[in-house]
Scaffold this motif. Structure first.
Motif, short mmCIF file in Angstrom:
data_model
loop_
_atom_site.label_atom_id
_atom_site.label_comp_id
_atom_site.label_asym_id
_atom_site.label_seq_id
_atom_site.Cartn_x
_atom_site.Cartn_y
_atom_site.Cartn_z
N ARG A 342 0.82 -1.22 0.00
CA ARG A 342 0.00 0.00 0.00
C ARG A 342 0.85 1.26 0.00
O ARG A 342 0.49 2.28 0.57
N ILE A 343 2.01 1.21 -0.64
CA ILE A 343 2.92 2.35 -0.61
C ILE A 343 2.36 3.50 -1.45
O ILE A 343 1.75 3.28 -2.50
N GLY A 344 2.55 4.71 -0.98
CA GLY A 344 2.10 5.90 -1.70
C GLY A 344 3.04 7.05 -1.43
O GLY A 344 3.67 7.13 -0.37
N LYS A 345 3.17 7.94 -2.39
CA LYS A 345 4.06 9.09 -2.28
C LYS A 345 3.27 10.34 -1.88
O LYS A 345 2.12 10.50 -2.25
N VAL A 346 3.94 11.20 -1.15
CA VAL A 346 3.39 12.52 -0.82
C VAL A 346 4.37 13.54 -1.37
O VAL A 346 5.30 13.93 -0.68
N PRO A 347 4.22 13.97 -2.62
CA PRO A 347 5.22 14.81 -3.27
C PRO A 347 5.40 16.15 -2.56
O PRO A 347 4.45 16.73 -2.02
N GLY A 348 6.63 16.63 -2.55
CA GLY A 348 6.89 17.97 -2.05
C GLY A 348 7.22 18.07 -0.59
O GLY A 348 7.45 19.16 -0.08
N PHE A 349 7.24 16.95 0.14
CA PHE A 349 7.50 17.00 1.57
C PHE A 349 8.59 16.01 1.96
O PHE A 349 8.64 14.90 1.46
N GLY A 350 9.44 16.45 2.90
CA GLY A 350 10.47 15.58 3.43
C GLY A 350 10.01 15.00 4.75
O GLY A 350 9.30 14.02 4.79
N PHE A 351 10.39 15.63 5.86
CA PHE A 351 9.91 15.19 7.15
C PHE A 351 8.42 15.45 7.26
O PHE A 351 7.91 16.45 6.77
N ILE A 352 7.70 14.57 7.94
CA ILE A 352 6.27 14.76 8.17
C ILE A 352 5.98 14.60 9.65
O ILE A 352 6.39 13.61 10.26
N GLY A 353 5.29 15.57 10.23
CA GLY A 353 4.79 15.41 11.58
C GLY A 353 5.79 15.67 12.68
O GLY A 353 5.56 15.31 13.82
#
Length: 425
Positions: A342-353
């Motif tokens: 279920r892998i997915g990309k979140v373009p434009g972001f490095g660290f999250i949260g």
């Protein structure tokens, strides 16, 4: 060595989330002289401060001092082992396969949160009748939010609960301060719906100590559970299993101290583990201190179950809950299941949260001004008049809040409580 893409993604993410990460620097500023790791954390947060555009709101801590005083108890260094107490096993319900196709530029897109999750969004006063500033901590459930009320920075306050149905507040407990301590700072809080626990750091005779406190959520006087010194005082996260206060240190290891009489003990087989939120722990700590380290497993401390994390090529900073993981790959943020599916990309972001980027409720992932629902694929966009979003918990908090008007001292907050989002919405 990081690539330009990775650095760019990290800075774009940081610019959108500067206020909550600035507080990480503030929280750890008091400790940075104790170890080189503190300096590394401060340096990472300083990068965020450079690219950010606003001041500190709150994340991971609230200050305390003065007010009701409590007698100091003898310091305790945790060294012994104890068998875990029985606890009901928590089994998350995996959601359907999702694919996030939203194209993201400098400002993430999505459905306005007021339209997507109206039942989870509400307004509340930013101050009480005495003018004390409220700091939302986390959701207790769908209709109650745990708060800190503080008269001013460095002064003692109260822990309260706000009921979104009735619009009323109730006091849980006064926040005590032990006499004779300097540099007193309240660093983390958590609740299991029946109890509230928190940790503080301070100096006693020039030496850093940590105090762990608890009180019944129904109301009552706060009680000092344990005083820690030396390496044991380097507390990173606190929680509760319903019968004990539990915590982990930055060097790893999970400990517990019963609310009733009893000595603090180390939970067996927790060397190198870091508490995420009871009963879950992982083998990777603060992602700002070890930005490229991957979590390789997650452990259910209630029953000892160990689940391995599938790490693929070029994945960095992977942090996982019981079902979902997030991290960086090829300069962009990504999410996946523990088993690598279920892998997915979140373009434009490095660290999250921030430094503990675990999916909230093992379902939601924060990225800039958007919140991703990993179970449904929905993307909620936070529309705010100001430039900051606050969060006040070192555990994966269900609450985000921001001012209803511009500026850092609004009269009212908008509060998003992700615990109020229905399972299938």
């Amino acid at each position: 060595m990081r690539t330009e893409d990775e650095l760019g993604g990290t800075l774009r993410d940081a610019a959108g989330r500067a206020p909550e990460l600035d507080l990480i620097a503030g929280v750890n500023k008091r400790r940075r002289r104790r170890t080189r790791r503190r300096a590394q954390l401060l340096a990472a947060a300083a990068v965020v401060a450079v690219v950010g555009t606003s001041t500190v709101v709150a994340r991971g801590a609230f200050s305390s001092g003065g007010g009701e005083e409590a007698a100091a108890r003898p310091a305790t260094t945790v060294t012994t082992e104890a068998r875990p107490r029985p606890s009901k096993k928590v089994t998350p319900t995996p959601g359907p396969e999702v694919t996030v196709t939203t194209t993201m530029t400098a400002k993430p897109q999505g459905i306005p949160v007021a339209k997507l999750w109206p039942q989870a969004l509400f307004q509340m006063p930013a101050k009480n009748a005495d003018g004390w500033r409220y700091r939302p901590i986390t959701g207790i459930g769908a209709t109650e939010v745990l708060l800190k009320a503080e008269p001013s920075v460095g002064k003692a306050g109260r822990i309260e609960v706000y009921d979104t149905k009735t619009g009323k507040f109730r006091v849980v407990t006064e926040v005590p301060r032990t006499p004779g301590l300097k540099g007193y700072f309240q660093a983390a809080a958590s609740t299991d719906g029946r109890n509230v626990v928190w940790s503080t750091t301070a100096k006693k005779n020039g030496t850093w100590i940590a105090e762990l406190w608890w009180a019944p959520l129904s109301g009552g006087k706060a009680k000092l559970a344990v005083t820690l010194t030396g390496a044991a005082a380097d507390v990173e996260t606190v929680g509760t299993d319903g019968e004990s206060i539990v915590w982990s240190t930055r060097k790893g290891g999970v400990y517990r101290k019963p609310f009733a009489d009893g000595a603090p003990n180390r939970v067996p087989k927790t060397d190198g583990l870091h508490l995420i939120s009871w009963p879950w722990a992982g083998d990777a700590g603060n992602v700002f201190i070890e930005p490229d380290r991957n979590q390789s497993k997650i452990v259910n401390l209630a029953d000892g179950t160990v689940t391995k994390v599938v790490i693929k090529d070029k994945m960095k900073g992977v942090r996982c809950g019981p079902v979902w993981c997030s991290g960086r790959q090829g300069g962009a943020a990504f999410f996946q299941r523990l088993d690598g599916t279920r892998i997915g990309k979140v373009p434009g972001f490095g660290f999250i949260g921030g430094p503990r980027p675990y999916p909230v409720l093992d379902r939601f992932l924060r990225a800039g001004d958007s919140v991703y629902d990993l179970n449904t694929g929905n993307v909620a966009r936070i529309e705010k008049p100001g430039s900051w979003i606050g969060s006040n918990s070192l555990e994966p908090s269900t609450v985000l809040y921001w001012g209803t008007t511009k500026g850092n001292n609004p009269d009212k907050y908008w509060v998003l409580n992700l615990a109020a989002v229905p399972p299938a919405q």
